[in-house]
Design an enzyme around this catalytic site. Structure first.
Site, PDB file in Angstrom:
ATOM      1  N   ASP A 128       0.850  -1.130  -0.060  1.00 33.80           N
ATOM      2  CA  ASP A 128      -0.028   0.122   0.008  1.00 33.80           C
ATOM      3  C   ASP A 128       0.626   1.323  -0.058  1.00 33.80           C
ATOM      4  O   ASP A 128       1.998   1.204   0.387  1.00 33.80           O
ATOM      5  CB  ASP A 128      -0.794   0.094   1.393  1.00 33.80           C
ATOM      6  CG  ASP A 128      -2.076  -0.979   0.954  1.00 33.80           C
ATOM      7  OD1 ASP A 128      -1.929  -1.736   0.159  1.00 33.80           O
ATOM      8  OD2 ASP A 128      -2.917  -0.664   1.824  1.00 33.80           O
ATOM      9  N   HIS A 145       3.171  -2.460   3.305  1.00 34.16           N
ATOM     10  CA  HIS A 145       3.456  -1.173   2.595  1.00 34.16           C
ATOM     11  C   HIS A 145       4.742  -0.836   2.275  1.00 34.16           C
ATOM     12  O   HIS A 145       5.950  -1.416   2.843  1.00 34.16           O
ATOM     13  CB  HIS A 145       3.168   0.002   3.889  1.00 34.16           C
ATOM     14  CG  HIS A 145       1.860  -0.163   4.462  1.00 34.16           C
ATOM     15  ND1 HIS A 145       1.719  -1.235   5.479  1.00 34.16           N
ATOM     16  CD2 HIS A 145       0.755   0.865   4.392  1.00 34.16           C
ATOM     17  CE1 HIS A 145       0.357  -0.935   5.862  1.00 34.16           C
ATOM     18  NE2 HIS A 145      -0.075   0.265   5.279  1.00 34.16           N
TER      19      HIS A 145
END
Length: 282
Positions: A93, A248
């Site tokens: 992400d 992430h």
């Protein structure tokens, strides 16, 4: 002087009278016959119920064409928390990140692994070259909103529509107008039924996760080494067939190091795949 004596009727007159009498009787009899034969001149008669006509043979029933099964979301508010198959999906992400994303792409390319990248719109705008590289390497594209507002679901419908559409427009500006974008992830996983429905109206399934190593959280780690170990252990402990793993790439260099260790371990035990281009709902 003559007496007033009436002459008897002549024989001719008698014949005429008899003929007229006979003609009248015949006319009355003929009228009775005519009225008996003509329904329009008869007294009304109560209708007689006729037996119902036999029904035609029923047409053979035709089974409707079966529709493809629709898989309901198994996560919060109807989002998908698992892949629905034995494959494990790694998702990254908040990028693209000019430093970490290229390093992660190199690791994935080296092991021929496909992942899913949930990208923030304004970063897509700023680094379309990285978006093109992600797509060229065969990874799945995911809309992660325009500016990562954690309260995105509380915004008015007009803003939601603009946010999701504008992010998709930026992704397509980088990789091509015809490229499908089948996935949306709400910032922070803050899904609501309305937000999931909005994404669906734009052709996107909403994806959550069932494995979160909290790689973004550094507060409780003594140092980078402890952080990396915690992330690795969390993924290894919780991942299962069908898991969607949250991580992430933006601003998280330790995540790249953690996946340098995790990828061979995961690849030995699971099938790793990007989320399918046709979506998860079927």
């Amino acid at each position: 002087m003559r007496l007033g004596i009436k002459k008897p009727p002549s024989a001719g007159l008698l014949v005429v009278a008899v003929l007229l009498l006979l003609l009248g009787t015949t006319a009355r009899d003929s009228d009775r016959v005519t009225r008996a034969a003509n329904p329009a001149t008869r007294a009304p008669v109560a209708p007689v119920a006729l037996p119902a006509a036999p029904s035609p043979s029923a047409a053979p029933s035709v089974s409707p064409t079966p529709s493809l099964p629709v898989r309901p979301g198994d996560g919060v508010a109807g989002a998908f928390a698992t892949t629905g198959t034995s494959a494990v999906a790694l998702t990254f992400d908040d990028g693209p990140d000019p430093i970490n994303t290229p390093k992660l792409l190199a690791l994935l390319r080296q092991r021929h692994i496909h992942a899913t990248f949930c990208m923030v719109g304004f970063r897509v705008r700023d680094r379309p070259d990285l978006v093109r590289q992600i797509y060229a390497d065969g990874h799945t594209l995911c809309n992660h909103s325009w500016q990562h507002l954690l309260d995105l679901a509380k915004r008015d419908p007009a803003y939601l529509d603009w946010d999701l559409r504008h992010t998709n427009d930026m992704i397509r500006a980088a990789v091509g107008a015809d490229v499908p974008i089948r996935y949306f992830r709400a910032p922070g996983g803050n899904f609501t039924p309305e937000l999931v429905a909005k994404a669906k109206s734009l052709g996107m399934d909403s994806i959550s996760w069932d494995v979160d190593p909290r790689d973004w959280e550094h507060t409780h780690d003594a140092n980078a080494s402890a952080h990396i170990s915690r992330v690795v252990n969390a993924v290894q402990h919780h991942v299962r067939p069908g898991s969607i793993v949250l991580s992430h790439d933006n601003g998280q260099p330790n995540t790249i190091t953690a996946y340098d260790q995790l990828l061979p371990w995961l690849q030995e035990r699971f099938t790793l795949a990007g989320l399918p281009p046709e979506g998860l709902s079927g």
